[in-house]
Each structure stands twice: as structure tokens, then as C-alpha cells.
Design an enzyme around this catalytic site. Structure first.
Site, PDB file in Angstrom:
ATOM      1  N   SER A 154       0.595  -1.371  -0.232  1.00 54.59           N
ATOM      2  CA  SER A 154       0.041   0.138   0.058  1.00 54.59           C
ATOM      3  C   SER A 154       0.693   1.418   0.208  1.00 54.59           C
ATOM      4  CB  SER A 154      -0.943   0.046   1.233  1.00 54.59           C
ATOM      5  OG  SER A 154      -0.237   0.026   2.436  1.00 54.59           O
ATOM      6  N   HIS A 189      -5.927  -3.420  -1.890  1.00 60.01           N
ATOM      7  CA  HIS A 189      -5.368  -2.249  -3.080  1.00 60.01           C
ATOM      8  C   HIS A 189      -5.417  -2.662  -4.325  1.00 60.01           C
ATOM      9  CE1 HIS A 189      -4.550   0.760  -0.140  1.00 60.01           C
ATOM     10  NE2 HIS A 189      -4.044  -0.181   0.728  1.00 60.01           N
ATOM     11  N   LYS A 191     -12.306   0.618  -0.467  1.00 66.19           N
ATOM     12  CA  LYS A 191     -11.225   1.181  -1.468  1.00 66.19           C
ATOM     13  C   LYS A 191     -11.668   1.352  -2.960  1.00 66.19           C
ATOM     14  CE  LYS A 191      -7.399   0.345   1.531  1.00 66.19           C
ATOM     15  NZ  LYS A 191      -8.231  -0.155   2.639  1.00 66.19           N
TER      16      LYS A 191
END
Length: 404
Positions: free
Chosen positions: A181, A209, A238
Site C-alpha cells: 500500500s 488495494h 477502496k
């Protein structure tokens, strides 16, 4: 006499202040998106993980509105009491289908998922092999599992193989982020999967991610590479713009987790309206590949622009890192960018290793090419504040547990 905890807090805050590591909250005055309002001013936002711009998507919001009218606001209890709803079950079926898994189970966050999975699956006599730059949730999950923890050098499969040979155990599992990340680099999942199959280890992959970003359908790096881990953690917060996370795997794994995972059993369930919103976001990802297309156009453009400035940049994900060294340099660079209307938050220890404070840039499908040109122009003026690099990756909130 003051309260002891207050004195302790003041002492610790003084230490953070002296090190240039004290942080402050900044409430948004607008919805999440590529442009946000903070402190009465609008900024182009390069600090959000809302990679596809779905946090303020009209279809997603409408699904949440309809679900609030149908289900109310709160869940009222944990899933195992009376907090389970048809919205939770529907989202889990949609997630399992999306990931090509037999079953899926929702968690309140990616942190809760990783902590809950590792502590439910492993215990004394077991071994977990953890990438040196794994996310804090994996690190803490390893600690709570009470298994032996063996940390292997970042992305180094040869070193991992030697460690696997040296550390027998009852159950053994490799845990890794798919996309790391802080620098956005990818785990070597093909090689890790091969090693696990040869040696009889389990494989846990955190796709936080990568969910919505990588793969032909947006299901993540495992989909992109054709890898099927034993445990896949994906996020709803996300790329999908909502809240919560999920674990995808076998039906037996799902049943074990809702029986043994403390972070699930002892938490009030995600509100059903958020489940409906996440299912709508998932439908958007599957039905509209142009969202990923716009994001990857931006990824390619920014990577090329950063390389033109002498900053190492790879087209691996929506995350880019401009390492400046000391915390003060990162804070000052962020301040200068903000003065130009660009919000790029500085990342400092303990989120990243000492000496690698940085600007972390996160892209959205909603950014225009003009936004990127504006950022690159501004960066060309501020990166002279310190050395540039792409190493020192990771979001390790504290040192990895030692092998024992």
C-alpha cells in the site's frame, strides 16, 4: 491531581511532536472524490483510496437510500445474534461469484478480516510466513494467532523457500499483500502459489488495494494472474468506495470463520444499507469496465510523467510514492503542494520505515489528464527538498514480530 491517562497521553504527544510525527484530523466538508473541500478550500485530491470514484456514485448512493428505507439504519447486533439480514447474504453471494469462490464472508473492515482470519486458522505449533512489508493488519493478525511468525524479505521467494525448509510446523501459511500500500508494488503471487503447493502450505492474499483495480473483471491480482489462494481478503472500502471487507474461499472456511473469528463474532454487523451500496458498487465494477480504463489511463500517464522527473515509477497499481527522506521534508513538500490546490498527504514513520518519509499519491478514475499535468508541474518544484526513491516500501505500523 490530573488523571494518569491524561498525563501519559500528554507525554506521548510531546514525544511525537519532537520527532515531527504528530498528526491532526482534517474533516472533509464535501463528499469523497477527486475534488474535495477541506478548511473552506477546494483541492484536487491525490490521497484517497477511492480508486474508481464510487464513493459518491449516484447508483451506489441510491442503493443505500433504498436499503435504509427497507432495513433501517443499524444492524442491532452481531451476525450470529440478530444482525444478519438478507442484504448481508445477498452481498456475500455476489462477492463469491465475483471472486469465483465457493463462499464469502463479510467483515467490518480489512483490518478485522485479517486479524480474524489468522487468529481463527492458526495457533501454537503452527507457522505463518509474513512478507516484511505486509500491512499492519496482517502483522497484528500474525501476533494474535500465537503461531510462530517468520518474516521473509520483501517479495523474496528464494529467501522464503529457505525459511520454509527451516521451519516445520503443524499448519503453515504464507500471508502477503497483493499490492503493497505504500509503493503500489505487486507480490510475486505465481511464485508464492507454486511454493505453497509444492510444500503443502496455505496461502492468504490481501487484495485490498487490488480489488476493483486489477484483473479482467476487477477482482484483483489473483484474478489477473490466475492464482487461487486458500484465503482471499478483499475490501469494499477502496476500489468499491463503500465500507467493510470480505474473505472468499471454501464453504468450510466461511463456516469456521463465523464460528471462531473473534473480530466477527463480537462485532455488530455492517449496516444492511452499506451491504446494498457495496453490492451496487460491485455491479458497477462488473458492468462498466470504462471505470478501470480511465484509472489505467491515469496510471500510465502519471508513471511516465514521474519517470520524466527522475522518480522511479512502475505501472503496477494506482499508488505512487515519492520518497523524500526525513519527516520534515515530506511535510513541507505536502504543504507546498497544498498551497497550489493539490492535496497529497505526507506519510511518515511509523507508517513507513525511518528515513523514507514520502508523498503517497493515489489516483482515481475521476482525475483528468489536466489534473495529472498540474500535479507533475508542482512536483517538479518540490521534489528538490530531498532525495527521491521508491524503496523503503510498506505500511508497517510497527516492527514485524520476530521469528520464534
Amino acid at each position: 491531581m490530573g488523571l494518569p491517562a491524561d498525563a501519559w497521553a500528554r507525554d506521548e504527544l510531546g514525544v511525537l511532536e519532537a520527532k515531527g510525527l504528530k498528526r491532526h484530523l482534517e474533516p472533509l466538508e464535501s463528499p469523497q472524490g477527486p475534488r474535495i473541500r477541506v478548511g473552506g478550500r477546494e483541492y484536487v485530491n491525490f490521497s484517497s483510496n477511492d480508486y474508481l470514484g464510487l464513493a459518491n456514485d449516484e447508483q451506489v448512493k441510491e442503493a443505500a437510500r433504498e436499503a435504509v428505507l427497507r432495513h433501517g439504519v443499524g444492524s442491532g447486533a452481531s451476525r450470529l445474534i440478530v444482525g444478519d439480514t438478507t442484504a448481508h447474504q445477498s452481498l456475500e453471494r455476489a462477492v463469491a461469484d465475483f471472486e469465483g469462490a465457493e463462499a464469502a464472508l463479510l467483515f467490518n473492515s480489512g483490518y478485522a478480516a485479517n486479524v480474524g482470519v489468522l487468529s481463527a486458522l492458526l495457533g501454537p505449533g503452527d507457522v505463518v510466513f509474513s512478507d516484511a512489508l505486509n500491512h499492519a493488519s496482517l502483522i497484528d493478525g500474525c501476533r494474535l494467532a500465537k503461531a510462530a511468525v517468520v518474516v521473509y524479505p520483501h517479495r523474496d521467494v528464494a529467501a522464503l523457500e529457505a525459511l520454509v525448509a527451516a521451519h516445520p510446523g503443524r499448519r503453515r501459511l504464507v500471508a502477503t499483500d497483493a499490492v503493497f500500500s505504500m509503493d503500489g508494488d505487486r507480490a510475486p503471487l505465481h511464485e508464492l502459489s507454486g511454493l505453497c503447493r509444492r510444500e503443502g502450505l496455505g496461502l492468504l492474499v490481501d487484495e485490498a488495494h487490488a480489488t476493483g483495480v486489477l484483473g479482467a473483471r476487477g477482482a484483483g491480482l489473483c484474478e489477473a494472474l490466475g492464482v487461487r489462494p486458500d484465503v482471499l481478503m478483499g475490501t469494499l472500502s477502496k476500489g468499491l468506495g463503500c465500507v467493510g471487507a470480505y474473505v472468499a474461499g471454501s464453504a468450510a472456511l466461511r463456516e469456521l470463520l463465523f464460528n471462531k473469528s473473534r473480530s466477527l463474532v463480537f462485532s455488530t454487523a455492517i449496516p444492511p444499507a452499506m451491504c446494498a451500496a457495496a453490492e451496487a458498487a460491485l455491479s458497477r465494477v462488473r458492468a462498466d469496465p470504462s471505470l478501470r480504463g480511465a484509472l489505467w489511463r491515469n496510471i500510465s500517464a502519471l508513471a511516465a510523467g514521474l519517470r520524466g522527473l527522475g522518480v522511479p515509477a512502475h505501472e503496477d497499481s494506482a499508488i505512487f510514492s515519492v520518497v523524500l527522506g526525513e519527516p520534515e521534508r515530506a511535510v513541507e513538500a505536502s504543504r507546498r503542494l497544498r498551497a497550489l490546490g493539490l492535496l497529497v498527504k505526507p506519510i511518515r514513520p511509523p507508517t513507513v520505515p525511518v528515513g523514507t518519509s514520502r508523498l503517497r499519491i493515489a489516483l482515481s478514475a475521476g482525475h483528468s489528464l489536466e489534473d495529472l499535468d498540474r500535479l507533475l508541474g508542482a512536483l517538479s518544484e518540490v521534489i528538490c527538498l530531498g532525495p527521491i526513491g521508491g524503496e523503503g516500501r510498506g505500511e508497517d505500523k510497527s516492527p514485524q514480530p520476530e521469528a520464534r
